[in-house]
Scaffold this motif. Structure first.
Motif, PDB file in Angstrom:
ATOM      1  N   ARG A  32      45.425  68.959 166.516  1.00 44.88           N
ATOM      2  CA  ARG A  32      46.379  69.183 167.736  1.00 44.88           C
ATOM      3  C   ARG A  32      47.734  70.129 167.525  1.00 44.88           C
ATOM      4  NH1 ARG A  32      44.513  63.773 168.703  1.00 44.88           N
ATOM      5  NH2 ARG A  32      46.316  62.902 167.560  1.00 44.88           N
ATOM      6  N   LYS A  33      47.996  70.339 166.199  1.00 48.44           N
ATOM      7  CA  LYS A  33      49.292  70.644 165.518  1.00 48.44           C
ATOM      8  C   LYS A  33      49.296  72.203 166.191  1.00 48.44           C
ATOM      9  CE  LYS A  33      50.802  67.019 163.582  1.00 48.44           C
ATOM     10  NZ  LYS A  33      51.617  66.371 164.222  1.00 48.44           N
ATOM     11  N   ALA A  34      50.418  72.620 166.392  1.00 52.66           N
ATOM     12  CA  ALA A  34      50.699  74.129 166.688  1.00 52.66           C
ATOM     13  C   ALA A  34      50.416  75.103 165.355  1.00 52.66           C
ATOM     14  CB  ALA A  34      51.975  74.232 167.149  1.00 52.66           C
ATOM     15  N   ASN A  35      50.674  74.694 164.274  1.00 53.22           N
ATOM     16  CA  ASN A  35      50.434  75.397 163.087  1.00 53.22           C
ATOM     17  C   ASN A  35      49.093  75.998 162.861  1.00 53.22           C
ATOM     18  OD1 ASN A  35      50.241  76.376 160.288  1.00 53.22           O
ATOM     19  ND2 ASN A  35      51.826  75.063 159.614  1.00 53.22           N
ATOM     20  N   LEU A  36      48.907  77.091 163.111  1.00 54.37           N
ATOM     21  CA  LEU A  36      47.666  78.018 162.887  1.00 54.37           C
ATOM     22  C   LEU A  36      46.823  77.725 161.623  1.00 54.37           C
ATOM     23  CD1 LEU A  36      45.386  79.733 164.427  1.00 54.37           C
ATOM     24  CD2 LEU A  36      46.815  81.584 163.513  1.00 54.37           C
ATOM     25  N   ALA A  37      47.488  77.996 160.651  1.00 51.10           N
ATOM     26  CA  ALA A  37      46.796  77.885 159.379  1.00 51.10           C
ATOM     27  C   ALA A  37      46.657  76.591 159.019  1.00 51.10           C
ATOM     28  CB  ALA A  37      47.943  78.357 158.272  1.00 51.10           C
ATOM     29  N   LEU A  38      47.067  75.518 159.642  1.00 57.97           N
ATOM     30  CA  LEU A  38      46.838  74.121 159.349  1.00 57.97           C
ATOM     31  C   LEU A  38      45.730  73.841 159.907  1.00 57.97           C
ATOM     32  CD1 LEU A  38      47.924  71.125 158.104  1.00 57.97           C
ATOM     33  CD2 LEU A  38      49.068  70.740 160.136  1.00 57.97           C
ATOM     34  N   ARG A  39      45.625  74.249 161.301  1.00 55.33           N
ATOM     35  CA  ARG A  39      44.142  73.748 162.050  1.00 55.33           C
ATOM     36  C   ARG A  39      43.084  74.460 161.243  1.00 55.33           C
ATOM     37  NH1 ARG A  39      45.282  75.827 167.940  1.00 55.33           N
ATOM     38  NH2 ARG A  39      46.934  76.986 166.847  1.00 55.33           N
ATOM     39  N   GLN A  40      43.513  75.868 160.901  1.00 58.07           N
ATOM     40  CA  GLN A  40      42.205  76.659 160.260  1.00 58.07           C
ATOM     41  C   GLN A  40      41.855  75.601 159.011  1.00 58.07           C
ATOM     42  OE1 GLN A  40      43.641  80.462 159.830  1.00 58.07           O
ATOM     43  NE2 GLN A  40      42.906  81.034 161.750  1.00 58.07           N
ATOM     44  N   ALA A  41      42.570  75.418 158.194  1.00 56.48           N
ATOM     45  CA  ALA A  41      42.498  74.536 156.812  1.00 56.48           C
ATOM     46  C   ALA A  41      41.718  73.414 157.210  1.00 56.48           C
ATOM     47  CB  ALA A  41      43.673  74.480 156.026  1.00 56.48           C
ATOM     48  N   THR A  42      42.256  72.654 158.213  1.00 55.69           N
ATOM     49  CA  THR A  42      42.009  71.285 158.516  1.00 55.69           C
ATOM     50  C   THR A  42      40.316  71.527 158.952  1.00 55.69           C
ATOM     51  OG1 THR A  42      43.875  70.646 159.439  1.00 55.69           O
ATOM     52  CG2 THR A  42      42.169  69.634 160.310  1.00 55.69           C
ATOM     53  N   LEU A  43      39.873  72.293 159.717  1.00 52.19           N
ATOM     54  CA  LEU A  43      38.501  72.759 160.223  1.00 52.19           C
ATOM     55  C   LEU A  43      37.614  72.850 159.099  1.00 52.19           C
ATOM     56  CD1 LEU A  43      39.100  75.002 163.263  1.00 52.19           C
ATOM     57  CD2 LEU A  43      37.910  72.921 163.506  1.00 52.19           C
ATOM     58  N   GLY A  44      37.942  73.496 157.966  1.00 59.86           N
ATOM     59  CA  GLY A  44      37.121  73.924 156.883  1.00 59.86           C
ATOM     60  C   GLY A  44      36.865  72.629 156.162  1.00 59.86           C
ATOM     61  N   THR A  45      37.945  71.717 155.894  1.00 64.18           N
ATOM     62  CA  THR A  45      38.073  70.706 155.215  1.00 64.18           C
ATOM     63  C   THR A  45      37.071  69.392 155.921  1.00 64.18           C
ATOM     64  OG1 THR A  45      40.413  71.057 154.259  1.00 64.18           O
ATOM     65  CG2 THR A  45      39.507  68.684 154.072  1.00 64.18           C
ATOM     66  N   LEU A  46      37.390  69.511 157.077  1.00 62.20           N
ATOM     67  CA  LEU A  46      36.554  68.289 157.851  1.00 62.20           C
ATOM     68  C   LEU A  46      34.886  68.897 157.577  1.00 62.20           C
ATOM     69  CD1 LEU A  46      38.361  67.829 161.334  1.00 62.20           C
ATOM     70  CD2 LEU A  46      37.860  66.010 159.627  1.00 62.20           C
ATOM     71  N   ASP A  57      41.519  83.441 169.962  1.00 63.04           N
ATOM     72  CA  ASP A  57      41.495  83.326 168.572  1.00 63.04           C
ATOM     73  C   ASP A  57      40.099  83.024 167.948  1.00 63.04           C
ATOM     74  OD1 ASP A  57      41.646  82.750 165.784  1.00 63.04           O
ATOM     75  OD2 ASP A  57      43.417  81.496 166.126  1.00 63.04           O
ATOM     76  N   LEU A  58      39.448  84.280 167.814  1.00 64.94           N
ATOM     77  CA  LEU A  58      37.922  84.171 167.636  1.00 64.94           C
ATOM     78  C   LEU A  58      37.813  83.523 166.202  1.00 64.94           C
ATOM     79  CD1 LEU A  58      36.557  87.549 168.984  1.00 64.94           C
ATOM     80  CD2 LEU A  58      36.238  85.186 169.981  1.00 64.94           C
ATOM     81  N   HIS A  59      38.657  83.923 165.412  1.00 64.82           N
ATOM     82  CA  HIS A  59      38.388  83.038 164.037  1.00 64.82           C
ATOM     83  C   HIS A  59      38.437  81.763 163.817  1.00 64.82           C
ATOM     84  CE1 HIS A  59      38.331  82.493 159.391  1.00 64.82           C
ATOM     85  NE2 HIS A  59      39.515  82.107 159.642  1.00 64.82           N
TER      86      HIS A  59
END
Length: 826
Positions: free
Chosen positions: A265-279, A310-312
């Motif tokens: 839910r965070k606004a930080n794009l890099a954090l959300r992308q890393a979170t998806l990979g880690t999950l 944001d397709l990535h």
């Protein structure tokens, strides 16, 4: 130091010149450099024994650059370099700068050489590195931690064992990093390096740190709660989750999953992308220990992340959904939640005209995963997908790209569901072509695309007369239906070449009216073969070439272009046969044939390395020298081929440019013999047949400035050629403004020398006003041209500064006074 700096520049240029070269022959700079390595190391070792700190820093800088250019060149010399590294890190007189240089060099060496090279020296190396971790200066500490990360990989390069006893080093490395990790007073860079390094230590040595894991894992979780370290901690858990050791995370797993879910839910794009990979990694490794309730919360969060903005991010989200559904241990509720929350977003996404690449592939896998998921039937999914192609009053029509996306998803869905479902779907699609073609062109369009996508992936020869059913759509009054039918026939042929390729070739000869569409079908076959690196049967090649060469002289430009593309792609498959055949036709009496074979060359020059490159290199001048042909169509084809070669494979043409450039510049001049007047009854219309050629020539120069600047003499081009282009037609002025901006940036002195001569055409452009009765399109084009000219003037202003001619100063002053007017142009 002057010798060091000069040698470093030599190394960098050697790296630039040989970038991408793998084979080392005895004439290459890399081979010559490799022969000098023993002498370089011997000399450097002598310098590392000197007392001068500055000299030692310079010596390590040389070694760093050497490893960058030749990554594995020091394998035989590591032992001789160890004393110099030890002295640099342990000597009391050593400065922080020297320690940092030594550590950076060591990290590069560890990363670029085989682990076994260092095993005899681990004992000597590890002690100085671990001591450096405790340094007070944060730059030294952070670099020492990075070296420790590489050291971890070196001492245990694989889990099965490497013939090296790593156990004595596990706890010393762990303790040094743990001390750093738990120190709250450290700089942010040190904290991040310590977290990353601990992630590597746990993932590599976890089976020998079972007693320590309950101590260090909660510290990493704690770092996830800190805003400045949470991104690094998330990535560290991804490394741990991917470990083949299956580290026991039971003491923190629930907390980690909850934190990661909140991060979505965070606004930080890099954090959300890393979170998806880690999950994703955690669910693959520890899915049996995560409750289905946690899965459902994750899915609800994921549904908000699917968007074409944001397709990535969308691709990562869909990958995670697939992982969740693929876990057989997940409850039926997971599939239901995905269907209710994520599927509507996916169906909206598939209609997007922006959807492509990784996101489109992930969406296809998502639909395939849904077929296997509980509570989701194939028929319901297929209906939902086909329904997305229907236009609604609110959303308007469906974009052409979206129809291709829908068709690809339908194809994947059918293939995943099995032969029975696939056959029933194909029957439904062919029935649409048989019975609905006159009443619903949109359904027919999508049905053809779906058949093409299924046919590309599966042999459809068991479906009787499918090729004839598709070819009937060539009779449609709608161009998009004809195009889709051509695409479908070509792709169906890919599934069974032996049956369908002869059919297409016979149809091209027999049905003159459908020639263009059938050639497009053939193009689909050839393009797919060239992409898949598949070869045709010998008889098929002969038949294809005879047919294509027979159509080189077609009066229709569209037919010639398709023929050229087919020939170019066949050349990628059979270069030894095609290149001589194409070269032979460069002297053909028919201008259209000469133009077609040159365009074919253009299609055979692709960005990736191909076996055709070495065959085409000695022959390319025969094609490009047609730039001086008497026919303008041939000259334009040669200019386009030159532009493609300059963009994709500049090394093919660099030796020819001294001869080609004057011929290319000549194509930028307005030629009166190509301007004609057409009598249209009450009024006359002037047609400039040379306009497209001049535009192509300037665009080619623009490409050459990017890839072959060292071959171009800007002074001989700016006046008169660029000056003439700045005063030409709208279509020519636009690339000329770009060229001028580029030259101002790359060759400012050459531009400043003739700045006065460029002022008048630029002044004329920015002051041009369309007629009062001009249509909106003309007004918009003129405003685009003024913007383009103003950007070029701004580039000139940057390089001229205050030291410029009165004429240019007057131009900039006039623009400044009219800034309100220019402001409306953005």
């Amino acid at each position: 130091m002057d010798v060091f700096n000069t040698f470093i520049e030599l190394l960098r240029q050697t790296g630039n010149v040989t970038k991408g070269q793998i084979d080392i022959n005895e004439l290459s700079p890399r081979w010559l450099l490799k022969q000098e390595v023993p002498k370089i190391v011997k000399s450097i070792n002598r310098q590392l024994r000197e007392k001068s700190i500055k000299t030692k820093v310079g010596a390590f800088s040389v070694l760093k650059e050497l490893v960058v250019v030749l990554p594995d060149c020091l394998a035989d010399h590591i032992g001789s370099l160890i004393p110099g590294i030890e002295r640099a890190l342990c000597d009391k007189s050593a400065t922080s700068n020297l320690k940092i240089e030594a550590l950076i060099f060591t990290r590069l060496v560890l990363a670029s050489h085989s682990p076994s090279v260092f095993h005899p020296y681990i004992k000597a190396l590890s002690s100085p590195f671990l001591s450096a971790v405790g340094e007070r200066y944060y730059k030294v500490t952070s670099e020492a931690l990075r070296v420790c990360g590489e050291l971890v990989r070196v001492v245990r390069p694989n889990i099965e064992g490497y013939g090296f006893d790593f156990k004595p080093y596990v706890h010393p490395i762990y303790n040094a990093i743990m001390t750093c990790l738990t120190n709250q007073d450290q700089d942010q860079e040190v904290k991040e390096c310590a977290i990353s390094c601990m992630g590597l230590v746990v993932s590599t040595f976890g089976d020998h740190l079972k007693a320590e894991l309950p101590e260090c894992l909660p510290v990493l979780v704690d770092r996830m709660g800190n805003e400045i370290t949470r991104l690094t901690a998330v990535k560290a858990f991804a490394v741990i989750a991917a470990s083949p050791l299956k580290i026991d995370l039971s003491c923190v797993l629930e907390h980690v999953i909850a934190e990661l879910t909140a991060f979505l839910r965070k606004a930080n794009l890099a954090l959300r992308q890393a979170t998806l990979g880690t999950l994703n990694s955690l669910i693959v490794a520890y899915g049996d220990k995560i409750g289905s309730a946690a899965y459902e919360v994750i899915i609800i969060e994921l549904s908000t992340l699917i968007s074409d903005s944001d397709l990535h991010m969308t691709a990562l989200t869909l990958e995670l959904c697939c992982t969740l559904m693929a876990d057989r241990r997940s409850s039926p509720n997971v599939g239901l939640t995905v269907r209710n929350k994520v599927l509507p977003q996916a169906l909206t996404l598939v209609r997007s005209s922006l959807l492509q690449g990784q996101a489109l592939s992930a969406l296809q896998r998502f639909f395939a995963a849904l077929v296997y998921s509980a509570n989701t039937s194939f028929d319901a999914l297929l209906d939902s997908l086909l329904s997305t192609a229907k236009s609604s009053p609110q959303s308007g029509g469906v974009a052409k790209q979206a129809l291709f996306s829908i068709a690809q998803c339908v194809a994947i869905l059918c293939l995943t569901a099995g032969d029975q479902k696939c056959s029933s779907t194909i029957k439904m699609l062919t029935d649409i072509l048989k019975f609905d073609s006159s009443t619903n062109s949109a359904k027919q369009h999508l049905a053809l695309l779906c058949l093409g996508e299924i046919g590309r992936r599966k042999d459809l020869s068991s479906h009787a007369q499918i090729e004839n059913i598709v070819i009937e759509s060539f009779q449609s009054p709608f161009e998009e239906i004809k195009s889709a039918a051509s695409y479908a026939l070509g792709n169906i042929a890919v599934g069974n070449l032996s049956k369908y390729l002869p059919f297409i070739l016979d149809q091209i000869d027999n049905q003159q009216k459908k020639q263009y569409l059938l050639l497009h079908s053939l193009k689909e076959v050839i393009v797919r073969q060239s992409v898949d690196k598949a070869e045709f049967q010998e008889s098929s090649v002969e038949k294809i070439l005879n047919l294509l060469f027979n159509h080189c002289e077609s009066e229709e430009e569209g037919v010639r272009n398709v023929v050229a593309e087919c020939l170019g792609k066949v050349a990628l498959i059979e270069p030894a046969k095609l290149v001589p055949a194409l070269k032979e036709r460069t002297t053909n009496r028919a201008a259209f044939t000469r133009a077609t074979v040159v365009i074919a060359l253009k299609y055979s020059i692709v960005e990736r390395p191909e076996k055709i490159d070495e065959i085409i290199f000695p022959e390319i001048s025969s094609f490009l020298m047609l730039i001086k042909d008497h026919d303008r169509h041939v000259r334009r084809a040669a200019v386009l081929a030159l532009s493609t070669a300059a963009h994709n494979k500049p090394n093919l043409i660099k030796g020819l440019l001294p001869e080609l450039l004057p011929l290319l510049y000549d194509q930028t001049i307005i030629k009166q013999e190509l301007i004609r007047t057409v009598d249209l009854g009450p009024f006359k219309h002037t047609v400039d047949d040379g306009l497209e050629l001049r535009k192509a020539a300037f665009e080619c120069v623009d490409t050459l400035l990017d890839s072959c600047l060292d071959q171009v003499n800007p002074s001989s081009f700016i006046v008169p050629y660029l000056k003439s282009g700045l005063d030409d037609h709208y279509d020519v002025k636009m690339p000329c403004h770009l060229i001028l901006s580029k030259l101002a940036d790359k060759c400012p002195s050459a531009v400043l020398a003739v700045l006065d001569s460029l002022v008048d055409p630029l002044h004329k452009t920015i002051n041009f006003r369309p007629k009062h009765d001009a249509v909106k399109q003309e007004v918009d084009r003129n405003e685009d041209m003024i913007r383009s000219a103003l950007r070029a003037i701004a580039s000139l202003n940057r390089i001229s500064g205050g030291d410029c001619s009165l004429k240019f100063k007057n131009l900039t002053s006039e623009i400044a006074k009219s800034q309100t007017q220019w402001g409306t142009l953005g």
